[in-house]
Scaffold this motif. Structure first.
Motif, short mmCIF file in Angstrom:
data_model
loop_
_atom_site.label_atom_id
_atom_site.label_comp_id
_atom_site.label_asym_id
_atom_site.label_seq_id
_atom_site.Cartn_x
_atom_site.Cartn_y
_atom_site.Cartn_z
N LYS A 108 17.40 8.28 8.37
CA LYS A 108 17.66 7.14 9.87
C LYS A 108 16.35 6.78 10.63
N LEU A 109 15.78 8.48 10.65
CA LEU A 109 14.27 8.21 11.44
C LEU A 109 13.79 7.70 10.69
N ARG A 110 13.55 7.33 9.13
CA ARG A 110 12.31 6.40 8.87
C ARG A 110 12.85 4.63 8.61
N ILE A 164 11.88 -0.43 11.36
CA ILE A 164 12.09 -1.52 12.36
C ILE A 164 11.69 -1.65 13.26
N ALA A 165 11.41 -0.15 14.26
CA ALA A 165 10.56 -0.74 15.13
C ALA A 165 8.78 -1.35 14.68
N ALA A 166 7.50 -1.13 13.75
CA ALA A 166 7.03 -0.90 13.45
C ALA A 166 7.17 -2.52 13.00
N LYS A 167 7.72 -3.37 13.15
CA LYS A 167 7.88 -4.73 11.99
C LYS A 167 8.60 -5.24 13.67
N ILE A 214 5.67 -0.11 19.69
CA ILE A 214 5.91 0.46 18.40
C ILE A 214 6.76 2.33 18.27
N LEU A 215 5.83 2.59 19.50
CA LEU A 215 6.38 3.84 19.89
C LEU A 215 7.57 3.97 20.70
N LYS A 216 7.26 2.74 21.69
CA LYS A 216 8.03 2.18 23.20
C LYS A 216 9.82 2.26 21.95
N ASN A 217 8.76 1.37 21.39
CA ASN A 217 10.85 0.62 21.00
C ASN A 217 11.02 1.57 20.08
N ALA A 233 1.85 10.28 14.89
CA ALA A 233 0.74 10.76 15.62
C ALA A 233 -0.70 9.65 14.45
N MET A 234 0.38 9.26 13.44
CA MET A 234 0.28 7.80 12.43
C MET A 234 -0.51 6.75 13.80
N ILE A 235 0.54 7.06 13.69
CA ILE A 235 0.65 5.12 14.92
C ILE A 235 -0.51 5.93 16.33
#
Length: 203
Positions: free
Chosen positions: A66-68, A73-76, A84-87, A134-136
């Protein structure tokens, strides 16, 4: 191939049922209770999970998936790293609210015990997840959207700070405290703290 997918679906169904039981009480997670929740006999459950410990392994995998899924989805749905982080934080709030068994599971003695293999399994998931965050954050620094005078790892902990305390209150209040509005307000402070102000001023 089809048979394997059916087995995976059944394993996920069992883990979902166990997660719903966890929302009430971790001790409610027994082979008998989980089988009853899935409307199957215990012997059928044993084909997928040999014992209670393996059910906890299934819960760990379910939370990880679910985390993945949230991250994907957030990245898409967004283009910039900060967005992306906020989403992702908002999706975490929705996830916790939908599955109150997650914080109850993570804060339980069965998982938190220092000698528990379950703790090590969940800790490995959290460590890997922090690496993804961290990568994001690093990507946001490379594009000058996120401040470069702070470590990406610190950006991650600030991000987690928008989600974890409200989730903990949600857990302690037994669901009476809705974490989602607070997460939204926390994100305003998060963005203000990590966003590259020079870029904002130039635009």
């Amino acid at each position: 191939m089809k048979k394997r997918m059916d087995r995976d679906s059944r394993r996920e169904q069992i883990a979902e049922a166990a997660l719903k039981l966890a929302a009430k009480n971790i001790s409610a997670i027994t082979v008998e209770n989980v089988a009853k929740a899935c409307k199957i006999v215990p012997s059928a459950l044993y084909r997928h999970y040999k014992n209670k410990d393996e059910i906890f392994d299934g819960l760990r995998d379910l939370v990880n998936n679910k985390l993945r899924e949230n991250a994907t989805i957030a990245a898409k749905e967004e283009t910039s790293p900060l967005a992306i982080l906020k989403n992702l934080a908002l999706k975490h709030g929705d996830l916790i609210y939908k599955y109150p068994g997650i914080p109850r599971l993570l804060f339980s003695d069965q998982v938190a015990n220092s000698d528990s293999l379950k703790r090590k399994g969940f800790l490995a998931i959290m460590d890997e997840y922090r690496k993804v965050l961290a990568m994001i954050a690093k990507k946001g620094q490379q594009t000058d959207e996120i401040r470069t005078d702070i470590k990406s790892e610190d950006v991650v902990f600030m991000f987690l700070g928008t989600v974890v305390p409200p989730s903990f209150l949600f857990h302690l209040s037994d669901g009476e405290f809705d974490p989602r509005p607070q997460i939204q307000r926390n994100l305003i402070l998060f963005e203000d703290a990590v966003k590259n102000r020079n870029i904002s001023e130039e635009s």
